[in-house]
Motif scaffolding. Structure first.
Motif, PDB file in Angstrom:
ATOM      1  N   CYS A  58      42.045  87.791  29.552  1.00 42.73           N
ATOM      2  CA  CYS A  58      41.499  87.125  28.373  1.00 42.73           C
ATOM      3  C   CYS A  58      40.844  85.766  28.609  1.00 42.73           C
ATOM      4  CB  CYS A  58      42.601  86.963  27.326  1.00 42.73           C
ATOM      5  SG  CYS A  58      43.381  88.517  26.832  1.00 42.73           S
ATOM      6  N   PRO A  59      41.136  85.024  29.676  1.00 42.95           N
ATOM      7  CA  PRO A  59      40.511  83.710  29.843  1.00 42.95           C
ATOM      8  C   PRO A  59      38.982  83.798  29.897  1.00 42.95           C
ATOM      9  CG  PRO A  59      42.343  83.945  31.359  1.00 42.95           C
ATOM     10  CD  PRO A  59      42.103  85.296  30.759  1.00 42.95           C
ATOM     11  N   GLY A  60      38.331  82.760  29.386  1.00 36.66           N
ATOM     12  CA  GLY A  60      36.874  82.744  29.416  1.00 36.66           C
ATOM     13  C   GLY A  60      36.360  81.355  29.125  1.00 36.66           C
ATOM     14  N   SER A  61      35.044  81.264  28.930  1.00 34.68           N
ATOM     15  CA  SER A  61      34.428  79.977  28.653  1.00 34.68           C
ATOM     16  C   SER A  61      33.208  80.191  27.773  1.00 34.68           C
ATOM     17  CB  SER A  61      34.009  79.285  29.964  1.00 34.68           C
ATOM     18  OG  SER A  61      33.096  80.099  30.691  1.00 34.68           O
ATOM     19  N   ILE A  62      32.798  79.135  27.093  1.00 34.00           N
ATOM     20  CA  ILE A  62      31.551  79.147  26.318  1.00 34.00           C
ATOM     21  C   ILE A  62      30.824  77.842  26.623  1.00 34.00           C
ATOM     22  CG2 ILE A  62      30.469  79.347  24.061  1.00 34.00           C
ATOM     23  CD1 ILE A  62      32.962  80.638  22.989  1.00 34.00           C
ATOM     24  N   GLN A  63      29.881  77.913  27.538  1.00 41.02           N
ATOM     25  CA  GLN A  63      29.112  76.734  27.923  1.00 41.02           C
ATOM     26  C   GLN A  63      27.645  76.998  27.586  1.00 41.02           C
ATOM     27  OE1 GLN A  63      28.733  73.755  31.715  1.00 41.02           O
ATOM     28  NE2 GLN A  63      28.842  75.918  32.212  1.00 41.02           N
ATOM     29  N   LEU A  64      27.168  76.412  26.502  1.00 39.51           N
ATOM     30  CA  LEU A  64      25.796  76.637  26.061  1.00 39.51           C
ATOM     31  C   LEU A  64      24.977  75.365  26.279  1.00 39.51           C
ATOM     32  CD1 LEU A  64      26.418  78.568  22.720  1.00 39.51           C
ATOM     33  CD2 LEU A  64      26.440  79.419  25.075  1.00 39.51           C
ATOM     34  N   ARG A  65      24.040  75.446  27.208  1.00 36.81           N
ATOM     35  CA  ARG A  65      23.189  74.304  27.523  1.00 36.81           C
ATOM     36  C   ARG A  65      21.815  74.794  27.948  1.00 36.81           C
ATOM     37  NH1 ARG A  65      26.956  70.446  31.454  1.00 36.81           N
ATOM     38  NH2 ARG A  65      28.647  70.065  29.962  1.00 36.81           N
ATOM     39  N   PRO A  66      20.784  73.970  27.750  1.00 37.15           N
ATOM     40  CA  PRO A  66      19.472  74.335  28.300  1.00 37.15           C
ATOM     41  C   PRO A  66      19.572  74.501  29.811  1.00 37.15           C
ATOM     42  CG  PRO A  66      19.276  72.485  26.782  1.00 37.15           C
ATOM     43  CD  PRO A  66      20.748  72.699  27.006  1.00 37.15           C
ATOM     44  N   PHE A  67      18.865  75.470  30.344  1.00 38.70           N
ATOM     45  CA  PHE A  67      18.930  75.740  31.781  1.00 38.70           C
ATOM     46  C   PHE A  67      18.593  74.506  32.611  1.00 38.70           C
ATOM     47  CE2 PHE A  67      16.608  77.104  35.653  1.00 38.70           C
ATOM     48  CZ  PHE A  67      17.686  77.645  36.336  1.00 38.70           C
ATOM     49  N   LYS A  68      17.608  73.721  32.161  1.00 31.83           N
ATOM     50  CA  LYS A  68      17.185  72.549  32.936  1.00 31.83           C
ATOM     51  C   LYS A  68      18.282  71.492  33.037  1.00 31.83           C
ATOM     52  CE  LYS A  68      14.995  70.145  29.021  1.00 31.83           C
ATOM     53  NZ  LYS A  68      13.721  69.575  28.513  1.00 31.83           N
ATOM     54  N   ASN A  69      19.263  71.548  32.134  1.00 31.79           N
ATOM     55  CA  ASN A  69      20.353  70.568  32.146  1.00 31.79           C
ATOM     56  C   ASN A  69      21.613  71.076  32.842  1.00 31.79           C
ATOM     57  OD1 ASN A  69      18.701  68.880  30.686  1.00 31.79           O
ATOM     58  ND2 ASN A  69      19.618  69.366  28.713  1.00 31.79           N
ATOM     59  N   LEU A  70      21.600  72.325  33.265  1.00 28.54           N
ATOM     60  CA  LEU A  70      22.770  72.905  33.915  1.00 28.54           C
ATOM     61  C   LEU A  70      22.745  72.614  35.408  1.00 28.54           C
ATOM     62  CD1 LEU A  70      23.149  76.393  32.205  1.00 28.54           C
ATOM     63  CD2 LEU A  70      24.980  74.715  32.465  1.00 28.54           C
TER      64      LEU A  70
ATOM     65  N   MET B  17      21.801  90.716  25.528  1.00 31.22           N
ATOM     66  CA  MET B  17      20.712  90.165  24.737  1.00 31.22           C
ATOM     67  C   MET B  17      20.224  88.867  25.371  1.00 31.22           C
ATOM     68  SD  MET B  17      22.128  90.585  20.848  1.00 31.22           S
ATOM     69  CE  MET B  17      20.584  89.981  20.137  1.00 31.22           C
ATOM     70  N   GLY B  18      18.925  88.674  25.408  1.00 29.33           N
ATOM     71  CA  GLY B  18      18.395  87.404  25.895  1.00 29.33           C
ATOM     72  C   GLY B  18      18.556  86.327  24.847  1.00 29.33           C
ATOM     73  N   MET B  19      19.449  85.374  25.085  1.00 33.38           N
ATOM     74  CA  MET B  19      19.752  84.334  24.109  1.00 33.38           C
ATOM     75  C   MET B  19      19.539  82.965  24.750  1.00 33.38           C
ATOM     76  SD  MET B  19      23.236  86.094  22.545  1.00 33.38           S
ATOM     77  CE  MET B  19      23.310  85.112  21.052  1.00 33.38           C
ATOM     78  N   PRO B  20      18.784  82.075  24.104  1.00 35.60           N
ATOM     79  CA  PRO B  20      18.552  80.750  24.689  1.00 35.60           C
ATOM     80  C   PRO B  20      19.853  80.001  24.955  1.00 35.60           C
ATOM     81  CG  PRO B  20      17.145  81.105  22.766  1.00 35.60           C
ATOM     82  CD  PRO B  20      18.134  82.232  22.793  1.00 35.60           C
ATOM     83  N   PHE B  21      19.870  79.212  26.012  1.00 35.33           N
ATOM     84  CA  PHE B  21      20.977  78.322  26.374  1.00 35.33           C
ATOM     85  C   PHE B  21      22.218  79.069  26.883  1.00 35.33           C
ATOM     86  CE2 PHE B  21      18.909  76.370  22.517  1.00 35.33           C
ATOM     87  CZ  PHE B  21      17.982  75.638  23.243  1.00 35.33           C
TER      88      PHE B  21
ATOM     89  N   ILE C 163      26.715  81.519  31.056  1.00 37.50           N
ATOM     90  CA  ILE C 163      27.748  82.441  30.571  1.00 37.50           C
ATOM     91  C   ILE C 163      27.259  83.883  30.625  1.00 37.50           C
ATOM     92  CG2 ILE C 163      27.148  82.221  28.119  1.00 37.50           C
ATOM     93  CD1 ILE C 163      30.678  82.580  29.695  1.00 37.50           C
ATOM     94  N   ALA C 164      25.952  84.101  30.377  1.00 39.34           N
ATOM     95  CA  ALA C 164      25.419  85.459  30.449  1.00 39.34           C
ATOM     96  C   ALA C 164      25.517  86.000  31.874  1.00 39.34           C
ATOM     97  CB  ALA C 164      23.970  85.485  29.969  1.00 39.34           C
TER      98      ALA C 164
END
Length: 232
Positions: free
Chosen positions: A69-81, A126-130, A134-135
């Motif tokens: 069950c462990p996971g993460s949700i890190q949503l950021r613009p690619f240029k900032n990762l 699905m292609g989702m911005p930011f 995680i994808a």
């Protein structure tokens, strides 16, 4: 009575799953904390998936089910990762999961037929911005699950649940107000935000003998988000 191991079962989806399973199975929870499960019929093993090696001496010889069950949700613009952001997401979601599966593989193969349930994300299909980091991590889980299911059929069944944004402690920063919850619900074809219980019910089914002819599948428990275009 089946022996089921939940990795990270003290909060969110894992806790909801433990509540589903506790009366008809012998449930083992390996997690960092146990304050939410002290009044439940659970066998607790202190464990941090990111740093620890699971102590199999605290597990039964035969395991009939495993849910990671462990996971993460890190949503950021690619240029900032940064690369360490990708590595962090890959480590908690994928590498640590692989390590757990390898550690308990002997226990799982000792069962007549065991079941592994893993968690992906709608973002893997699905292609989702930011969502690049995680994808990527969740996509690795989906590919791994299909290959593992093929390699260990019919002894071990392996399936994946891929939810949309779900109301769990992990997603709190995205759903910490009524306004945010409503906006998220309106983006979903079924006009609701998923709950831990929605995911736990599917996981419970996949861990049970009711699903004994299902393996190598990705289940999109996402309110129709990945397949229905109703807002366009």
């Amino acid at each position: 009575m089946k022996n089921i191991l939940l990795i990270g079962g003290s909060y969110g989806i894992g806790l909801a799953l433990a509540k589903e399973l506790q009366f008809d199975n012998k449930v083992y929870i390996a997690a960092r904390t146990n304050e939410t499960i002290t009044d439940m019929n659970i066998n607790y093993i202190p464990f941090d998936a990111t740093t620890d090696t699971l102590d199999t001496s605290k597990l039964p010889e035969v395991l009939d089910g495993l849910a990671y069950c462990p996971g993460s949700i890190q949503l950021r613009p690619f240029k900032n990762l940064k690369i360490d952001g990708f590595e962090s997401d890959m480590h908690i979601n994928f590498i640590s999961m692989v390590k757990v599966v390898q550690t308990v593989l002997h226990n799982l193969t000792a069962s007549n037929q065991s079941s592994i349930v893993l968690f992906s994300s709608v973002a893997a299909s699905m292609g989702m911005p930011f969502h690049t980091s995680i994808a990527a991590a969740k996509g690795a889980i989906e590919g791994f699950a299909k290959a593992l299911a093929a390699e260990y059929a019919p002894k071990i069944r392996v399936n994946v649940i891929a939810p949309a944004l779900t109301d769990t402690p992990l997603a709190n920063k995205f759903l910490n107000s009524d306004e945010k919850k409503e906006k998220s619900a309106q983006r979903n074809p079924l006009k609701k935000v998923g709950t831990s219980e929605d995911l736990a019910q599917m996981a419970s089914f996949l861990l049970s003998e009711k699903s004994n002819w299902i393996s190598g599948q990705i289940f999109h428990v996402d309110g129709g988000m990945s397949t229905l275009l109703v807002n366009g």
